[in-house]
Design a protein around this motif. Sequence first.
Motif, PDB file in Angstrom:
ATOM      1  N   LEU A 110      25.421  68.195  35.998  1.00 53.30           N
ATOM      2  CA  LEU A 110      25.638  68.246  36.927  1.00 53.30           C
ATOM      3  C   LEU A 110      26.713  67.821  37.525  1.00 53.30           C
ATOM      4  O   LEU A 110      27.217  66.895  36.231  1.00 53.30           O
ATOM      5  N   SER A 111      27.957  68.494  38.087  1.00 55.67           N
ATOM      6  CA  SER A 111      28.927  68.016  38.091  1.00 55.67           C
ATOM      7  C   SER A 111      28.719  66.377  39.829  1.00 55.67           C
ATOM      8  O   SER A 111      28.820  66.647  40.367  1.00 55.67           O
ATOM      9  N   TYR A 141      23.885  85.038  35.068  1.00 61.74           N
ATOM     10  CA  TYR A 141      25.413  85.595  35.222  1.00 61.74           C
ATOM     11  C   TYR A 141      26.202  84.483  34.560  1.00 61.74           C
ATOM     12  O   TYR A 141      25.582  83.330  34.729  1.00 61.74           O
ATOM     13  N   LYS A 145      35.567  79.721  36.294  1.00 62.33           N
ATOM     14  CA  LYS A 145      36.840  79.357  37.765  1.00 62.33           C
ATOM     15  C   LYS A 145      38.347  80.157  37.626  1.00 62.33           C
ATOM     16  O   LYS A 145      38.863  79.392  36.451  1.00 62.33           O
ATOM     17  N   MET A 165      33.258  72.425  46.783  1.00 62.00           N
ATOM     18  CA  MET A 165      32.228  72.404  46.152  1.00 62.00           C
ATOM     19  C   MET A 165      31.193  72.435  47.709  1.00 62.00           C
ATOM     20  O   MET A 165      29.480  72.432  47.228  1.00 62.00           O
ATOM     21  N   HIS A 168      30.681  75.024  49.147  1.00 61.65           N
ATOM     22  CA  HIS A 168      29.061  75.207  48.279  1.00 61.65           C
ATOM     23  C   HIS A 168      27.516  75.509  48.931  1.00 61.65           C
ATOM     24  O   HIS A 168      26.245  76.286  48.588  1.00 61.65           O
ATOM     25  N   GLY A 172      24.497  76.916  50.004  1.00 65.06           N
ATOM     26  CA  GLY A 172      23.242  76.848  48.972  1.00 65.06           C
ATOM     27  C   GLY A 172      21.783  76.258  49.024  1.00 65.06           C
ATOM     28  O   GLY A 172      20.610  76.934  49.173  1.00 65.06           O
ATOM     29  N   GLN A 181      18.122  76.528  41.376  1.00 59.60           N
ATOM     30  CA  GLN A 181      19.524  77.372  40.110  1.00 59.60           C
ATOM     31  C   GLN A 181      19.960  76.233  39.482  1.00 59.60           C
ATOM     32  O   GLN A 181      19.035  75.252  39.081  1.00 59.60           O
ATOM     33  N   TRP A 194      30.796  79.013  32.359  1.00 61.60           N
ATOM     34  CA  TRP A 194      28.826  78.409  33.029  1.00 61.60           C
ATOM     35  C   TRP A 194      28.451  79.472  32.752  1.00 61.60           C
ATOM     36  O   TRP A 194      28.780  80.977  33.113  1.00 61.60           O
ATOM     37  N   THR A 219      34.114  80.678  45.633  1.00 64.92           N
ATOM     38  CA  THR A 219      33.686  81.617  45.157  1.00 64.92           C
ATOM     39  C   THR A 219      35.305  83.160  45.195  1.00 64.92           C
ATOM     40  O   THR A 219      35.129  83.914  44.085  1.00 64.92           O
TER      41      THR A 219
HETATM   42  C1  VOV Z   1      20.603  77.497  45.248  1.00 64.44           C
HETATM   43  C2  VOV Z   1      21.540  77.332  45.663  1.00 64.44           C
HETATM   44  C3  VOV Z   1      22.530  76.443  44.897  1.00 64.44           C
HETATM   45  C4  VOV Z   1      22.732  75.231  45.311  1.00 64.44           C
HETATM   46  C5  VOV Z   1      22.085  74.707  46.498  1.00 64.44           C
HETATM   47  C6  VOV Z   1      23.703  75.232  44.897  1.00 64.44           C
HETATM   48  C7  VOV Z   1      24.337  73.543  44.911  1.00 64.44           C
HETATM   49  C8  VOV Z   1      25.043  73.078  43.822  1.00 64.44           C
HETATM   50  C9  VOV Z   1      26.063  71.796  44.274  1.00 64.44           C
HETATM   51  C10 VOV Z   1      25.610  70.612  44.842  1.00 64.44           C
HETATM   52  C11 VOV Z   1      26.812  71.521  43.747  1.00 64.44           C
HETATM   53  C12 VOV Z   1      27.612  70.657  42.460  1.00 64.44           C
HETATM   54  C13 VOV Z   1      26.657  69.296  42.520  1.00 64.44           C
HETATM   55  C14 VOV Z   1      26.200  69.893  40.965  1.00 64.44           C
HETATM   56  O1  VOV Z   1      25.369  70.169  41.449  1.00 64.44           O
HETATM   57  O2  VOV Z   1      26.808  70.104  40.332  1.00 64.44           O
HETATM   58  C15 VOV Z   1      26.791  72.268  42.354  1.00 64.44           C
HETATM   59  C16 VOV Z   1      27.731  73.348  41.168  1.00 64.44           C
HETATM   60  C17 VOV Z   1      28.018  74.775  40.463  1.00 64.44           C
HETATM   61  N1  VOV Z   1      27.177  75.581  41.279  1.00 64.44           N
HETATM   62 FE1  VOV Z   1      25.761  75.689  43.258  1.00 64.44          FE
HETATM   63  N2  VOV Z   1      24.878  75.978  44.024  1.00 64.44           N
HETATM   64  C18 VOV Z   1      23.491  76.931  44.383  1.00 64.44           C
HETATM   65  C19 VOV Z   1      23.544  78.392  43.515  1.00 64.44           C
HETATM   66  C20 VOV Z   1      25.101  78.739  42.897  1.00 64.44           C
HETATM   67  C21 VOV Z   1      25.498  80.606  42.256  1.00 64.44           C
HETATM   68  C22 VOV Z   1      24.743  81.050  43.264  1.00 64.44           C
HETATM   69  C23 VOV Z   1      26.303  79.648  41.901  1.00 64.44           C
HETATM   70  C24 VOV Z   1      27.413  81.010  41.324  1.00 64.44           C
HETATM   71  C25 VOV Z   1      28.268  81.148  41.913  1.00 64.44           C
HETATM   72  C26 VOV Z   1      28.464  82.604  42.955  1.00 64.44           C
HETATM   73  O3  VOV Z   1      29.062  82.788  44.212  1.00 64.44           O
HETATM   74  O4  VOV Z   1      27.559  83.516  43.114  1.00 64.44           O
HETATM   75  C27 VOV Z   1      27.101  78.540  41.395  1.00 64.44           C
HETATM   76  C28 VOV Z   1      27.953  77.994  40.458  1.00 64.44           C
HETATM   77  C29 VOV Z   1      27.066  76.497  40.697  1.00 64.44           C
HETATM   78  C30 VOV Z   1      28.641  76.165  39.681  1.00 64.44           C
HETATM   79  C31 VOV Z   1      29.417  76.625  38.480  1.00 64.44           C
HETATM   80  C32 VOV Z   1      28.791  74.376  39.989  1.00 64.44           C
HETATM   81  C33 VOV Z   1      29.190  73.802  39.148  1.00 64.44           C
HETATM   82  C34 VOV Z   1      30.944  73.859  39.208  1.00 64.44           C
HETATM   83  C35 VOV Z   1      31.513  72.612  38.978  1.00 64.44           C
HETATM   84  O5  VOV Z   1      33.144  72.806  38.981  1.00 64.44           O
HETATM   85  O6  VOV Z   1      31.630  71.725  38.771  1.00 64.44           O
HETATM   86  N3  VOV Z   1      25.820  77.957  42.691  1.00 64.44           N
HETATM   87  N4  VOV Z   1      25.804  73.884  43.358  1.00 64.44           N
END
Ligand code: VOV
Length: 245
Positions: A110-111, A141, A145, A165, A168, A172, A181, A194, A219
């Motif tokens: 978790l970041s 997959y 970054k 983020m 993002h 999500g 996820q 990742w 993304t």
């Molecule tokens: C259900 C879907 C969903 C949700 C709610 C969600 C939420 C969040 C939150 C709130 C956070 C930040 C805090 C943490 O929890 O780290 C993240 C973090 C992250 N995510 Fe995410 N993500 C999802 C889904 C989700 C997907 C589908 C992807 C792939 C990207 C895509 O385009 O295909 C992804 C990637 C990431 C990554 C690589 C990180 C770490 C990045 C970094 O630089 O550290 N992620 N993500």
Amino acid sequence: MPEAVTTMDGWYCLHDFRSIDWTAWKYASNEDREQAIHEFKEMVGTWEGTEKAKEGSHALYTIVGQKADFLMMILRPTMEELNAIETTFNKSKLAEFTKPAYSYVSIVELSNYMGNADENDPEIQARLKPTLPKWNHICVYPMDKRRQGNDNWYVLEKEDRAKLMYQHGMTGRQYAGKIRQIITGSFGFDDWEWAVTLFAHDPLQFKKLVYEMRFDEVTSRYGEFGKFYVGNILKTEAIEEFLQV
Ligand code: VOV
């Protein structure tokens, strides 16, 4: 200089993809096949015990398409345990009929972009050491970054990255209840930065989420992706049917 974000890290993770040599499997004796299935189910049984004791978790899925036949996703407190599990599998009878297809080593991450998360919070601990959902479908997959010219994530200031983020996370969140996820970090462990593991009841939600996220700046400008693996749950009681020839 941009500041790295702190991460909270949980269980180590191995995604172990295998392909079955169906021809060799078909030519094997009934006795060998029975022994292989019995040993494999016993191994999965020990994983179930570990999961019940909350000392790890696992997911077993069949993979659709030619990249692999099945996936064993394993979470454990140490890298040694992951290694022991893959070695146990490699020594098993079933392994004689499988070939490695792909593997990925990472750690649940978790970041902390907001900088105020308390790692000892039971909710955070549950996310760092999760029991993987036994939902019908999985999508896995690896990703990076981007670090190219003007699109270099690692030269952005932390507050700019945090804004991206946040956006993002908002995309999500619309998939709450439909997709879960698990993000695992693999800097120094494997070839990408990742692994993304998604679970869904309905596989169409993977397509919708991954497509929608392509429009988020984090993304569209900064996401780089490896191969996608998608599959269906393989329940312990369905192992025999899956391997029936
Ligand atoms: C259900 C879907 C969903 C949700 C709610 C969600 C939420 C969040 C939150 C709130 C956070 C930040 C805090 C943490 O929890 O780290 C993240 C973090 C992250 N995510 Fe995410 N993500 C999802 C889904 C989700 C997907 C589908 C992807 C792939 C990207 C895509 O385009 O295909 C992804 C990637 C990431 C990554 C690589 C990180 C770490 C990045 C970094 O630089 O550290 N992620 N993500």
